[in-house]
Design a protein around this motif. Sequence first.
Motif: not given
Length: 221
Positions: A115-143
């Motif tokens: 067993r091994s793990v590779f994990a990276a910091l993402s962000a909830r704002v990178g969720s397309i399904g959870d996006n109800g606010l809009g904005g932050w286009y570049s950061y959201r898209t990158s995540k």
Amino acid sequence: MPSSRALVIGASGGVGAAMAAELEQRGSEVTGLSRREDGLDLTDEASIAKAIGALQHPFDLVFVATGALTSTRAAPEKSLADLGSDELIAQIRLNALGPALVLKHLKPHIPRKKRSVFAALSARVGSIGDNGLGGWYSYRTSKAALNSLLHGAAVELSRTHKQAVFACLHPGTVETAFTEGYDHDKVSPETAAAKLIDVIEALTPAQSGGFYDYAGREIPW
């Protein structure tokens, strides 16, 4: 059980430093790499290849704690009128492509038979399904791009690294320079690190390729 050998990318940052300290406290042997201490530039593949090429052994855990809320502007975009190619491309290079290139060059250091793990910091704002606010286009898209890249890598590498886990993790809003000036309930880097490591230790290969928060709950794509 804690990972016996861990690599933290971005170990000089708020979350990265806290992750390294928490892993050491739990008994792991930790190697840290960062731009500040080692000259590692995640927007430069040659820099990534050089830093990782100097490593000598496999790792049970690799955690990528790098990222930025903005790259070419003072604050995230509030509307389409603010959107521009320079910021979007810079954010994707750092927040999405950088961690994926780390994985590309670290592949020889990922154990095949345990067993091994590779994990990276993402962000909830990178969720397309959870996006109800809009904005932050570049950061959201990158995540969102990071989530897609690591999910695809998990599918590919599951064929050769059957016990490996690849995951994108949302740490919550952590009190660092990254979030200074934003009015959210925040947790300390130490609290975030402890929760993320708990999640990492509980993940199974069946969950590889997923997107999870600091409590281990799956986040929609």
